[in-house]
Design a protein around this motif. Structure first.
Motif, mmCIF file in Angstrom:
data_model
loop_
_atom_site.group_PDB
_atom_site.id
_atom_site.type_symbol
_atom_site.label_atom_id
_atom_site.label_comp_id
_atom_site.label_asym_id
_atom_site.label_seq_id
_atom_site.Cartn_x
_atom_site.Cartn_y
_atom_site.Cartn_z
ATOM 1 N N TYR A 470 0.838 -1.200 0.000
ATOM 2 C CA TYR A 470 0.000 0.000 0.000
ATOM 3 C C TYR A 470 0.873 1.251 0.000
ATOM 4 N N LEU A 471 0.281 2.364 -0.412
ATOM 5 C CA LEU A 471 0.793 3.668 -0.019
ATOM 6 C C LEU A 471 0.299 3.854 1.416
ATOM 7 N N GLY A 472 1.110 3.360 2.367
ATOM 8 C CA GLY A 472 0.609 3.058 3.705
ATOM 9 C C GLY A 472 0.070 4.237 4.489
ATOM 10 N N MET A 473 0.783 5.367 4.470
ATOM 11 C CA MET A 473 0.315 6.495 5.263
ATOM 12 C C MET A 473 -0.974 7.082 4.685
ATOM 13 N N VAL A 474 -1.069 7.108 3.360
ATOM 14 C CA VAL A 474 -2.300 7.600 2.736
ATOM 15 C C VAL A 474 -3.451 6.653 3.058
ATOM 16 N N ARG A 475 -3.175 5.337 2.985
ATOM 17 C CA ARG A 475 -4.217 4.367 3.326
ATOM 18 C C ARG A 475 -4.682 4.552 4.767
ATOM 19 N N GLN A 476 -3.732 4.806 5.691
ATOM 20 C CA GLN A 476 -4.090 5.012 7.090
ATOM 21 C C GLN A 476 -5.021 6.214 7.244
ATOM 22 N N PHE A 481 -9.958 8.814 8.442
ATOM 23 C CA PHE A 481 -10.658 10.087 8.230
ATOM 24 C C PHE A 481 -11.523 10.134 6.975
ATOM 25 N N TRP A 482 -11.481 9.060 6.162
ATOM 26 C CA TRP A 482 -12.239 9.053 4.916
ATOM 27 C C TRP A 482 -13.084 7.776 4.780
ATOM 28 N N ASP A 483 -13.550 7.267 5.932
ATOM 29 C CA ASP A 483 -14.506 6.136 5.954
ATOM 30 C C ASP A 483 -14.017 4.917 5.174
ATOM 31 N N LYS A 484 -12.696 4.657 5.262
ATOM 32 C CA LYS A 484 -12.096 3.494 4.599
ATOM 33 C C LYS A 484 -12.361 3.456 3.092
ATOM 34 N N ARG A 485 -12.537 4.616 2.492
ATOM 35 C CA ARG A 485 -12.702 4.662 1.035
ATOM 36 C C ARG A 485 -11.296 4.646 0.422
ATOM 37 N N ASP A 490 -3.686 0.983 -3.313
ATOM 38 C CA ASP A 490 -3.267 -0.430 -3.323
ATOM 39 C C ASP A 490 -2.193 -0.631 -4.389
ATOM 40 N N MET A 491 -0.956 -0.898 -3.946
ATOM 41 C CA MET A 491 0.172 -1.067 -4.864
ATOM 42 C C MET A 491 0.357 -2.527 -5.276
#
Length: 559
Positions: A470-476, A481-485, A490-491
């Protein structure tokens, strides 16, 4: 001699032994002069990589890093590295070729106004207009880059001027009447600061990257241990104060320890040294350290009271100011017992809120464990360079840096792709040190071509990839803060196959999927000859905690 030969003489006079870059049409004369100049050139695969390598060299050694590029796209490819260097105060000189003088302003082939493009992101820039200016300009560039608050200086050299014959005489000294940084600190202000520290009941010493830039880590330790002052550092300041120390609170800021952030929140006096009250530190500015008065020591007067008003400002070099402050403080012969209550409060936080995570029961590798394994495998003695993201913050938390210039990462600009090329620069600066690049799988793909540089130039860096696909920090952030959207993060765990990619470049490729063997595999990678890439597959959706949500006060930390 030719102007380009004069450039080489100037570089050698400045102690330059290594430069990083890529040749092109407009800087071909420079590369012709390099051919027998006796300066090591590292051929990078992208100018951004050359710029970051120069930064890594500078950060690891304390010397000025040098990168070369041609005109147009060569010069614009340096922009990210230049912006990174100005944000983190890295002493660097960038020498770019430019189209011939008669073509400037005509949209000539590979023409770009690089001095105009970079004007907001350099400490200073010079465009050569007369070849006889070149020796003085090069020495001025180095003087400006390394003195005062360090930073990047750009020298743009038109191709026809670089080929001109000039009378060359060595430049013995540089004197710039309009540029005289204040270094000593005001004696009256230093006395006021000592008295304020003596009267404080809840002091915190807050040190930043400026302490390391000033080579003032020893002076910082001497000052902090002149009493039992609690000490915290920014992500750029890690190593300025030894992490395994009784007075160490851990890093502060967005992913800092609760202890450090709570101490800042409740302090009655904060002494900031070589730090700039970045938004990652302050959180919600209006609620930052509401009970504190501020001493602010910095070489750059523009940083003082920029965001947080300083009650006692001291403009000066930390290496010169800190010994004076220590002497003044010791002369007051204060009673250290006044801090007993404060330390009781601090110890209670340390006991209640240690850095922790839930380790896996099976073979799965948690990212936090990977950092602990790195620390064990290296004995804590390696130079660690890092990309930007979760892995960077976990390393700042769990790798206990005891010395300065061992932690090389991109702070202010947050540049993905910084880790690999900066590790090449660091290894060139410190060939006897183990250099490990802690890479994110997202970041590494931005500059992975520099593996070719490491292999062809025989620079044995070790790349440990924290691979979560993943782009891990963005995914976090999307999770919290973005309702798991999960949008475009996903890399994939197998794209690319890092072992095969490493082997394609001529490096050694390894993979780790079992925590039981991870330390041993890391040791094997370190002992293996040449560049090595170790793909460490970690838990995919682990979050980096604790965390201050963006724009919130420190007391509202989560996780």
């Amino acid at each position: 001699m030719r102007a380009v030969d004069a450039i080489m003489e100037c570089l050698k006079a400045e102690g330059v032994d290594t430069v990083f870059g890529i040749p092109g049409g407009a800087n071909l004369p420079t590369y012709d002069a390099l051919y027998d100049a006796g300066v090591r050139h590292v051929l990078c695969r992208h100018e951004q990589g050359a710029g970051h390598a120069a930064e890594g060299y500078a950060k690891a050694s304390g010397k000025v890093g040098v990168a070369l590029a041609t005109s147009g796209p060569g010069a614009t490819n340096l922009v990210t590295a230049i912006a990174d260097a100005v944000m983190d105060s890295v002493p660097t000189v960038f020498i770019t070729g430019q189209v011939r003088t008669e073509l400037i302003g005509t949209d000539g082939f590979q023409e770009a106004d690089v001095t105009g493009i970079t004007m907001p992101i350099v400490k200073h820039s010079l465009m050569i207009q007369d070849p006889r200016e070149i020796p003085a300009a090069i020495h001025e560039a180095f003087h400006i880059a390394r003195s005062g608050r360090p930073g990047p200086v750009l020298v743009d050299v038109p191709q026809d001027l670089s080929r001109a014959d000039i009378p060359y005489e060595p430049v013995d000294s540089v004197h710039l009447p309009g540029y005289q940084p204040t270094t000593e600190g005001n004696a009256k202000q230093i006395k006021l600061a000592a008295k304020a520290l003596a009267n404080a009941r809840r002091p915190v010493i807050y040190a930043g990257g400026g302490v390391i830039n000033a080579n003032a880590a020893g002076e910082l330790v001497e000052f902090c241990t002149s009493d039992r002052f609690p000490v915290t550092c920014t992500v750029m300041g890690l190593g300025a104060f030894p992490a395994p120390h009784d007075q160490w609170l851990g890093m502060l800021g967005m992913h800092g320890t609760r202890t450090a952030n709570y101490a800042m929140d409740e302090a009655d006096l904060i002494c900031a040294i070589g730090a700039r009250f970045d938004d990652r530190i302050t959180g919600k500015l209006s609620e930052f350290a509401p009970r504190a008065k501020f001493i602010h020591i910095d070489i750059d007067p523009a940083e003082i009271s920029k965001t947080v008003p300083a009650h006692i400002p001291i403009v000066g070099d930390a290496k010169r100011v800190l010994p004076k402050l220590t002497r003044e403080y010791r002369a007051l012969e204060t009673d250290g017992s006044r801090l007993d209550g404060w330390w009781e409060r601090v110890r209670a936080w340390q006991e209640r809120y240690p850095l922790r995570y839930e380790d896996s029961e099976g073979s799965e590798i948690k990212p936090q464990y990977m950092i602990q394994a790195m620390y064990e495998a290296t004995g804590g003695e390696a130079i660690i360079t890092s990309d930007v993201g979760q892995h960077q913050m976990w390393c700042a938390q769990y790798f206990h840096f005891s010395k300065p210039r061992r932690w090389i990462n991109s702070g202010g600009l947050g540049t993905m792709g910084f880790g690999l090329p900066s590790s090449i620069g660091a290894k060139m600066a410190c060939p006897d040190q183990t250099v490990v690049c802690l890479a994110g799988d997202g970041s590494l793909q931005m500059t992975s071509q520099e593996l070719a540089t490491a292999v062809s130039e025989e620079i044995p860096v070790k790349v440990f990839i924290m691979n979560n696909g993943y782009l891990g920090m963005v995914r976090q952030w999307q999770e919290l803060f973005w309702d798991k959207r999960y949008s475009a993060v996903d890399m994939g765990m197998t794209t690319p196959d890092w072992v095969k990619l490493a082997e394609a470049y001529g490096a050694t490729g390894m993979r780790s999927t079992d925590k039981a063997t991870l330390v041993e595999q890391m040791r094997e990678a370190i002992l293996t000859e040449g560049p090595v890439v170790l793909d460490v597959q970690v838990t995919r959706e682990e979050n980096c905690y604790p965390m201050i949500p963006a724009g919130q006060p420190a007391r509202d930390m989560v996780g």
